[in-house]
Design a protein around this motif. Structure first.
Motif, PDB file in Angstrom:
ATOM      1  N   SER A  30       0.831  -1.202   0.000  1.00 14.44           N
ATOM      2  CA  SER A  30       0.000   0.000   0.000  1.00 14.44           C
ATOM      3  C   SER A  30       0.865   1.252   0.000  1.00 14.44           C
ATOM      4  N   ASP A  31       2.137   1.136   0.422  1.00 18.30           N
ATOM      5  CA  ASP A  31       3.033   2.290   0.368  1.00 18.30           C
ATOM      6  C   ASP A  31       3.228   2.769  -1.062  1.00 18.30           C
ATOM      7  N   SER A  32       3.138   1.854  -2.021  1.00 11.73           N
ATOM      8  CA  SER A  32       3.340   2.250  -3.410  1.00 11.73           C
ATOM      9  C   SER A  32       2.229   3.175  -3.884  1.00 11.73           C
ATOM     10  N   LEU A  33       1.099   3.194  -3.213  1.00 11.30           N
ATOM     11  CA  LEU A  33       0.001   4.068  -3.610  1.00 11.30           C
ATOM     12  C   LEU A  33       0.153   5.486  -3.075  1.00 11.30           C
ATOM     13  N   LYS A  34       0.986   5.688  -2.076  1.00 12.77           N
ATOM     14  CA  LYS A  34       1.050   6.985  -1.419  1.00 12.77           C
ATOM     15  C   LYS A  34       1.438   8.113  -2.353  1.00 12.77           C
ATOM     16  N   ASN A  35       2.330   7.867  -3.301  1.00 13.24           N
ATOM     17  CA  ASN A  35       2.792   8.925  -4.181  1.00 13.24           C
ATOM     18  C   ASN A  35       2.395   8.694  -5.631  1.00 13.24           C
ATOM     19  N   ILE A  36       1.356   7.927  -5.828  1.00 12.93           N
ATOM     20  CA  ILE A  36       0.950   7.595  -7.186  1.00 12.93           C
ATOM     21  C   ILE A  36       0.318   8.806  -7.854  1.00 12.93           C
ATOM     22  N   ARG A  37       0.619   8.964  -9.121  1.00 13.32           N
ATOM     23  CA  ARG A  37      -0.018   9.992  -9.932  1.00 13.32           C
ATOM     24  C   ARG A  37      -0.710   9.280 -11.080  1.00 13.32           C
ATOM     25  N   VAL A  38      -1.910   9.664 -11.365  1.00 11.50           N
ATOM     26  CA  VAL A  38      -2.667   9.015 -12.422  1.00 11.50           C
ATOM     27  C   VAL A  38      -2.862  10.004 -13.553  1.00 11.50           C
ATOM     28  N   ASP A  39      -2.544   9.562 -14.755  1.00 13.69           N
ATOM     29  CA  ASP A  39      -2.673  10.387 -15.945  1.00 13.69           C
ATOM     30  C   ASP A  39      -3.464   9.589 -16.971  1.00 13.69           C
ATOM     31  N   ILE A  40      -4.687  10.007 -17.258  1.00 11.98           N
ATOM     32  CA  ILE A  40      -5.537   9.289 -18.204  1.00 11.98           C
ATOM     33  C   ILE A  40      -5.912  10.235 -19.341  1.00 11.98           C
ATOM     34  N   THR A  41      -5.722   9.745 -20.564  1.00 13.78           N
ATOM     35  CA  THR A  41      -5.991  10.549 -21.744  1.00 13.78           C
ATOM     36  C   THR A  41      -6.782   9.747 -22.751  1.00 13.78           C
ATOM     37  N   GLN A 122     -10.642  -1.773  10.455  1.00  9.98           N
ATOM     38  CA  GLN A 122     -10.079  -1.267   9.212  1.00  9.98           C
ATOM     39  C   GLN A 122     -11.181  -0.916   8.225  1.00  9.98           C
ATOM     40  N   PHE A 123     -10.923   0.134   7.436  1.00 10.89           N
ATOM     41  CA  PHE A 123     -11.882   0.498   6.399  1.00 10.89           C
ATOM     42  C   PHE A 123     -11.147   0.896   5.124  1.00 10.89           C
ATOM     43  N   TYR A 124     -11.820   0.711   4.015  1.00  7.49           N
ATOM     44  CA  TYR A 124     -11.349   1.068   2.684  1.00  7.49           C
ATOM     45  C   TYR A 124     -12.562   1.612   1.951  1.00  7.49           C
ATOM     46  N   ARG A 125     -12.557   2.891   1.674  1.00  4.63           N
ATOM     47  CA  ARG A 125     -13.680   3.515   0.984  1.00  4.63           C
ATOM     48  C   ARG A 125     -13.153   4.209  -0.268  1.00  4.63           C
ATOM     49  N   SER A 126     -13.969   4.216  -1.300  1.00  7.24           N
ATOM     50  CA  SER A 126     -13.502   4.778  -2.561  1.00  7.24           C
ATOM     51  C   SER A 126     -14.648   5.397  -3.341  1.00  7.24           C
ATOM     52  N   ALA A 127     -14.270   6.133  -4.368  1.00  8.56           N
ATOM     53  CA  ALA A 127     -15.232   6.711  -5.301  1.00  8.56           C
ATOM     54  C   ALA A 127     -14.661   6.575  -6.705  1.00  8.56           C
ATOM     55  N   ASN A 128     -15.515   6.287  -7.657  1.00  7.94           N
ATOM     56  CA  ASN A 128     -15.116   6.207  -9.061  1.00  7.94           C
ATOM     57  C   ASN A 128     -15.464   7.521  -9.744  1.00  7.94           C
ATOM     58  N   VAL A 129     -14.455   8.110 -10.393  1.00  9.97           N
ATOM     59  CA  VAL A 129     -14.605   9.392 -11.082  1.00  9.97           C
ATOM     60  C   VAL A 129     -14.698   9.117 -12.583  1.00  9.97           C
ATOM     61  N   TYR A 130     -15.838   9.435 -13.170  1.00 10.68           N
ATOM     62  CA  TYR A 130     -16.067   9.241 -14.596  1.00 10.68           C
ATOM     63  C   TYR A 130     -15.901  10.574 -15.312  1.00 10.68           C
ATOM     64  N   THR A 131     -15.092  10.584 -16.366  1.00  5.53           N
ATOM     65  CA  THR A 131     -14.821  11.806 -17.121  1.00  5.53           C
ATOM     66  C   THR A 131     -14.904  11.529 -18.617  1.00  5.53           C
ATOM     67  N   ASN A 132     -14.821  12.590 -19.390  1.00  3.48           N
ATOM     68  CA  ASN A 132     -14.749  12.447 -20.844  1.00  3.48           C
ATOM     69  C   ASN A 132     -13.320  12.152 -21.305  1.00  3.48           C
ATOM     70  N   ALA A 133     -12.382  11.982 -20.382  1.00  6.55           N
ATOM     71  CA  ALA A 133     -10.990  11.680 -20.730  1.00  6.55           C
ATOM     72  C   ALA A 133     -10.767  10.191 -20.959  1.00  6.55           C
ATOM     73  N   SER A 134     -11.681   9.340 -20.463  1.00  7.33           N
ATOM     74  CA  SER A 134     -11.497   7.901 -20.578  1.00  7.33           C
ATOM     75  C   SER A 134     -12.835   7.187 -20.434  1.00  7.33           C
ATOM     76  N   ASP A 135     -12.890   5.994 -20.998  1.00  5.20           N
ATOM     77  CA  ASP A 135     -14.074   5.156 -20.814  1.00  5.20           C
ATOM     78  C   ASP A 135     -14.078   4.514 -19.435  1.00  5.20           C
ATOM     79  N   GLU A 136     -12.908   4.396 -18.828  1.00  2.00           N
ATOM     80  CA  GLU A 136     -12.761   3.786 -17.508  1.00  2.00           C
ATOM     81  C   GLU A 136     -12.680   4.872 -16.434  1.00  2.00           C
ATOM     82  N   PRO A 137     -13.301   4.643 -15.271  1.00  2.00           N
ATOM     83  CA  PRO A 137     -13.216   5.639 -14.194  1.00  2.00           C
ATOM     84  C   PRO A 137     -11.861   5.578 -13.496  1.00  2.00           C
TER      85      PRO A 137
END
Length: 149
Positions: A30-41, A122-137
């Protein structure tokens, strides 16, 4: 000479396997997620998040709601539109820009976790962000531990 060749091949295989294992461990952490940057085009719009993950750590059972901002930029050539955001539970409230985001512009999505609506542990909560940049959230995440005492 053959022994030297076999020894070199054996050493190479061991080195290759260890290198592969190290890569797998860092991806699973999970440490690998701490500084992750997501770029979707896709096409002209593009969304690039500074981070998609917040580890809230250990929280008091009667503690306040937790709010985090997920900053992003439109790195594409066309306006970016956030079409919708779907949360994993009713314990999350999400605020996001309703207007399009111009190319080169930064904005944010604010997610609030209502602590009174999640159980202890422990908890894990999330949200899916849908945009016109990708078919996948893009999934934005909050996780932590709600203490019993």
């Amino acid at each position: 000479m053959k022994r030297l060749l076999y020894l070199a091949l054996f050493a190479f295989r061991i080195f290759a396997c260890q290198t592969n294992r190290k890569g797998q461990n860092s991806q699973d952490s999970s440490d690998s997620l701490k500084n992750i940057r997501v770029d979707i085009t896709q096409g002209g719009a593009a969304i690039k998040f500074d981070t998609i993950y917040f580890d809230l750590g250990s929280l008091d059972i009667n503690g306040p709601d937790q709010t985090r901002d997920y900053f992003f930029a439109n790195t594409g050539r066309e306006p970016l539109v956030i079409e919708k955001v779907e949360t994993s539970c009713s314990c999350l409230e999400v605020a996001y820009p309703k207007d399009s985001i111009a190319p080169g512009t930064k904005s944010k999505i604010t997610m609030t976790l209502k602590m009174s609506e999640i159980s202890s542990g422990q908890f894990y909560r999330s949200a899916n962000v849908y945009t016109n940049a990708s078919d996948e959230p893009v999934e934005i995440i909050m996780q932590g531990i709600k203490n019993y005492e």
